[in-house]
Write a protein that holds these residues in place. Structure first.
Motif, PDB file in Angstrom:
ATOM      1  N   GLY A  37      -3.784   6.948   3.361  1.00 66.04           N
ATOM      2  CA  GLY A  37      -3.837   5.724   2.562  1.00 66.04           C
ATOM      3  C   GLY A  37      -4.081   4.490   3.403  1.00 66.04           C
ATOM      4  O   GLY A  37      -4.853   3.597   3.016  1.00 66.04           O
ATOM      5  N   ILE A  38      -3.460   4.419   4.579  1.00 72.25           N
ATOM      6  CA  ILE A  38      -3.674   3.274   5.460  1.00 72.25           C
ATOM      7  C   ILE A  38      -5.100   3.268   6.002  1.00 72.25           C
ATOM      8  O   ILE A  38      -5.731   2.214   6.110  1.00 72.25           O
ATOM      9  CB  ILE A  38      -2.649   3.282   6.614  1.00 72.25           C
ATOM     10  CG1 ILE A  38      -1.273   2.906   6.075  1.00 72.25           C
ATOM     11  CG2 ILE A  38      -3.040   2.346   7.738  1.00 72.25           C
ATOM     12  CD1 ILE A  38      -1.200   1.527   5.459  1.00 72.25           C
ATOM     13  N   LEU A  39      -5.622   4.434   6.338  1.00 70.97           N
ATOM     14  CA  LEU A  39      -7.018   4.491   6.798  1.00 70.97           C
ATOM     15  C   LEU A  39      -7.948   3.960   5.723  1.00 70.97           C
ATOM     16  O   LEU A  39      -8.880   3.196   6.015  1.00 70.97           O
ATOM     17  CB  LEU A  39      -7.408   5.925   7.160  1.00 70.97           C
ATOM     18  CG  LEU A  39      -6.855   6.482   8.461  1.00 70.97           C
ATOM     19  CD1 LEU A  39      -7.329   7.917   8.663  1.00 70.97           C
ATOM     20  CD2 LEU A  39      -7.258   5.615   9.643  1.00 70.97           C
ATOM     21  N   ASN A  40      -7.703   4.330   4.493  1.00 64.61           N
ATOM     22  CA  ASN A  40      -8.528   3.875   3.381  1.00 64.61           C
ATOM     23  C   ASN A  40      -8.352   2.373   3.147  1.00 64.61           C
ATOM     24  O   ASN A  40      -9.321   1.644   2.949  1.00 64.61           O
ATOM     25  CB  ASN A  40      -8.175   4.673   2.126  1.00 64.61           C
ATOM     26  CG  ASN A  40      -9.174   4.449   1.014  1.00 64.61           C
ATOM     27  OD1 ASN A  40     -10.343   4.232   1.268  1.00 64.61           O
ATOM     28  ND2 ASN A  40      -8.692   4.509  -0.215  1.00 64.61           N
ATOM     29  N   ASN A  51       6.360  15.692   6.716  1.00 67.31           N
ATOM     30  CA  ASN A  51       5.004  15.709   7.248  1.00 67.31           C
ATOM     31  C   ASN A  51       3.974  15.431   6.147  1.00 67.31           C
ATOM     32  O   ASN A  51       2.984  14.734   6.374  1.00 67.31           O
ATOM     33  CB  ASN A  51       4.722  17.038   7.943  1.00 67.31           C
ATOM     34  CG  ASN A  51       3.584  16.932   8.926  1.00 67.31           C
ATOM     35  OD1 ASN A  51       3.324  15.861   9.457  1.00 67.31           O
ATOM     36  ND2 ASN A  51       2.921  18.044   9.166  1.00 67.31           N
ATOM     37  N   SER A  52       4.186  15.964   4.960  1.00 67.17           N
ATOM     38  CA  SER A  52       3.240  15.712   3.865  1.00 67.17           C
ATOM     39  C   SER A  52       3.250  14.236   3.466  1.00 67.17           C
ATOM     40  O   SER A  52       2.206  13.667   3.142  1.00 67.17           O
ATOM     41  CB  SER A  52       3.545  16.610   2.670  1.00 67.17           C
ATOM     42  OG  SER A  52       4.796  16.300   2.123  1.00 67.17           O
ATOM     43  N   LEU A  53       4.425  13.613   3.494  1.00 58.65           N
ATOM     44  CA  LEU A  53       4.513  12.178   3.204  1.00 58.65           C
ATOM     45  C   LEU A  53       3.767  11.381   4.268  1.00 58.65           C
ATOM     46  O   LEU A  53       2.984  10.483   3.945  1.00 58.65           O
ATOM     47  CB  LEU A  53       5.978  11.735   3.149  1.00 58.65           C
ATOM     48  CG  LEU A  53       6.239  10.228   3.114  1.00 58.65           C
ATOM     49  CD1 LEU A  53       5.655   9.606   1.863  1.00 58.65           C
ATOM     50  CD2 LEU A  53       7.721   9.948   3.228  1.00 58.65           C
ATOM     51  N   LEU A  54       3.985  11.721   5.527  1.00 55.91           N
ATOM     52  CA  LEU A  54       3.318  11.002   6.605  1.00 55.91           C
ATOM     53  C   LEU A  54       1.799  11.144   6.517  1.00 55.91           C
ATOM     54  O   LEU A  54       1.065  10.184   6.756  1.00 55.91           O
ATOM     55  CB  LEU A  54       3.820  11.489   7.962  1.00 55.91           C
ATOM     56  CG  LEU A  54       5.280  11.141   8.281  1.00 55.91           C
ATOM     57  CD1 LEU A  54       5.708  11.782   9.590  1.00 55.91           C
ATOM     58  CD2 LEU A  54       5.480   9.638   8.326  1.00 55.91           C
ATOM     59  N   LYS A  55       1.320  12.318   6.167  1.00 55.83           N
ATOM     60  CA  LYS A  55      -0.122  12.520   6.019  1.00 55.83           C
ATOM     61  C   LYS A  55      -0.681  11.658   4.899  1.00 55.83           C
ATOM     62  O   LYS A  55      -1.749  11.064   5.012  1.00 55.83           O
ATOM     63  CB  LYS A  55      -0.427  13.996   5.744  1.00 55.83           C
ATOM     64  CG  LYS A  55      -0.305  14.872   6.956  1.00 55.83           C
ATOM     65  CD  LYS A  55      -0.608  16.309   6.599  1.00 55.83           C
ATOM     66  CE  LYS A  55      -0.455  17.225   7.786  1.00 55.83           C
ATOM     67  NZ  LYS A  55      -0.744  18.632   7.436  1.00 55.83           N
ATOM     68  N   GLN A 103       0.837  -1.206   0.000  1.00 53.45           N
ATOM     69  CA  GLN A 103       0.000   0.000   0.000  1.00 53.45           C
ATOM     70  C   GLN A 103       0.873   1.259   0.000  1.00 53.45           C
ATOM     71  O   GLN A 103       0.606   2.214  -0.727  1.00 53.45           O
ATOM     72  CB  GLN A 103      -0.932  -0.013   1.213  1.00 53.45           C
ATOM     73  CG  GLN A 103      -1.903   1.134   1.242  1.00 53.45           C
ATOM     74  CD  GLN A 103      -2.900   1.088   0.103  1.00 53.45           C
ATOM     75  OE1 GLN A 103      -3.253   0.027  -0.396  1.00 53.45           O
ATOM     76  NE2 GLN A 103      -3.353   2.240  -0.326  1.00 53.45           N
ATOM     77  N   PHE A 104       1.927   1.258   0.795  1.00 56.84           N
ATOM     78  CA  PHE A 104       2.841   2.409   0.831  1.00 56.84           C
ATOM     79  C   PHE A 104       3.481   2.643  -0.535  1.00 56.84           C
ATOM     80  O   PHE A 104       3.600   3.781  -0.983  1.00 56.84           O
ATOM     81  CB  PHE A 104       3.932   2.207   1.874  1.00 56.84           C
ATOM     82  CG  PHE A 104       3.484   2.431   3.296  1.00 56.84           C
ATOM     83  CD1 PHE A 104       2.269   3.028   3.596  1.00 56.84           C
ATOM     84  CD2 PHE A 104       4.290   2.041   4.340  1.00 56.84           C
ATOM     85  CE1 PHE A 104       1.867   3.239   4.904  1.00 56.84           C
ATOM     86  CE2 PHE A 104       3.902   2.259   5.656  1.00 56.84           C
ATOM     87  CZ  PHE A 104       2.694   2.852   5.937  1.00 56.84           C
ATOM     88  N   ARG A 105       3.900   1.554  -1.185  1.00 57.36           N
ATOM     89  CA  ARG A 105       4.517   1.708  -2.515  1.00 57.36           C
ATOM     90  C   ARG A 105       3.524   2.284  -3.513  1.00 57.36           C
ATOM     91  O   ARG A 105       3.874   3.136  -4.326  1.00 57.36           O
ATOM     92  CB  ARG A 105       5.058   0.364  -3.004  1.00 57.36           C
ATOM     93  CG  ARG A 105       6.369  -0.038  -2.370  1.00 57.36           C
ATOM     94  CD  ARG A 105       7.002  -1.232  -3.069  1.00 57.36           C
ATOM     95  NE  ARG A 105       6.150  -2.404  -3.092  1.00 57.36           N
ATOM     96  CZ  ARG A 105       6.097  -3.322  -2.134  1.00 57.36           C
ATOM     97  NH1 ARG A 105       6.833  -3.189  -1.063  1.00 57.36           N
ATOM     98  NH2 ARG A 105       5.301  -4.363  -2.248  1.00 57.36           N
ATOM     99  N   LYS A 106       2.282   1.810  -3.471  1.00 52.84           N
ATOM    100  CA  LYS A 106       1.253   2.335  -4.378  1.00 52.84           C
ATOM    101  C   LYS A 106       1.033   3.830  -4.157  1.00 52.84           C
ATOM    102  O   LYS A 106       0.811   4.574  -5.098  1.00 52.84           O
ATOM    103  CB  LYS A 106      -0.065   1.578  -4.172  1.00 52.84           C
ATOM    104  CG  LYS A 106      -0.082   0.217  -4.828  1.00 52.84           C
ATOM    105  CD  LYS A 106      -1.296  -0.607  -4.494  1.00 52.84           C
ATOM    106  CE  LYS A 106      -2.605   0.078  -4.594  1.00 52.84           C
ATOM    107  NZ  LYS A 106      -3.753  -0.801  -4.290  1.00 52.84           N
TER     108      LYS A 106
END
Length: 106
Positions: free
Chosen positions: A76-79, A67-71, A52-55
């Motif tokens: 994405g993980i919530l979704n 911070n923008s990457l972490l957001k 999921q992170f790679r996508k």
């Protein structure tokens, strides 16, 4: 480790040498109950998160800040978590054991 080495040492000498050198740290794993060890070595959930992170990041050239990457990863993980339906076997017992072993860190 000796039995493992007698069976697989010829085929995987570098791996076994590495395990011997790091046995003090690796052997801690065997102190956990079997259901905890299974949750640790079962990597399907971890691989799903990495996928999921790679996508989420492969099409993006860069991020203006950490911070923008972490957001983006968090959203994405919530979704993605909405699609996760298979529970980890014995998760309640595993979680309680991890809470005991890692007091204050879980």
């Amino acid at each position: 480790l000796n039995r493992l080495e007698s069976k697989w040492g010829q085929q995987y000498p570098i791996v076994l040498r590495s395990w011997r050198n790091k046995w003090e740290n690796l052997s801690v794993y065997f102190k956990y109950p079997e259901y905890v060890r299974k949750a640790i070595y079962t990597t399907n959930a971890i691989e799903a998160v990495h996928r999921q992170f790679r996508k989420l990041t492969k099409t993006k050239g860069g991020f203006p800040s950490e911070n923008s990457l972490l957001k983006r990863l968090y959203a994405g993980i919530l979704n993605a978590s909405k699609k996760w339906t298979m529970p980890i076997q014995n998760w309640n017992m595993t979680l309680s054991q991890l809470a005991i072993h890692f007091d204050g860190r879980l």
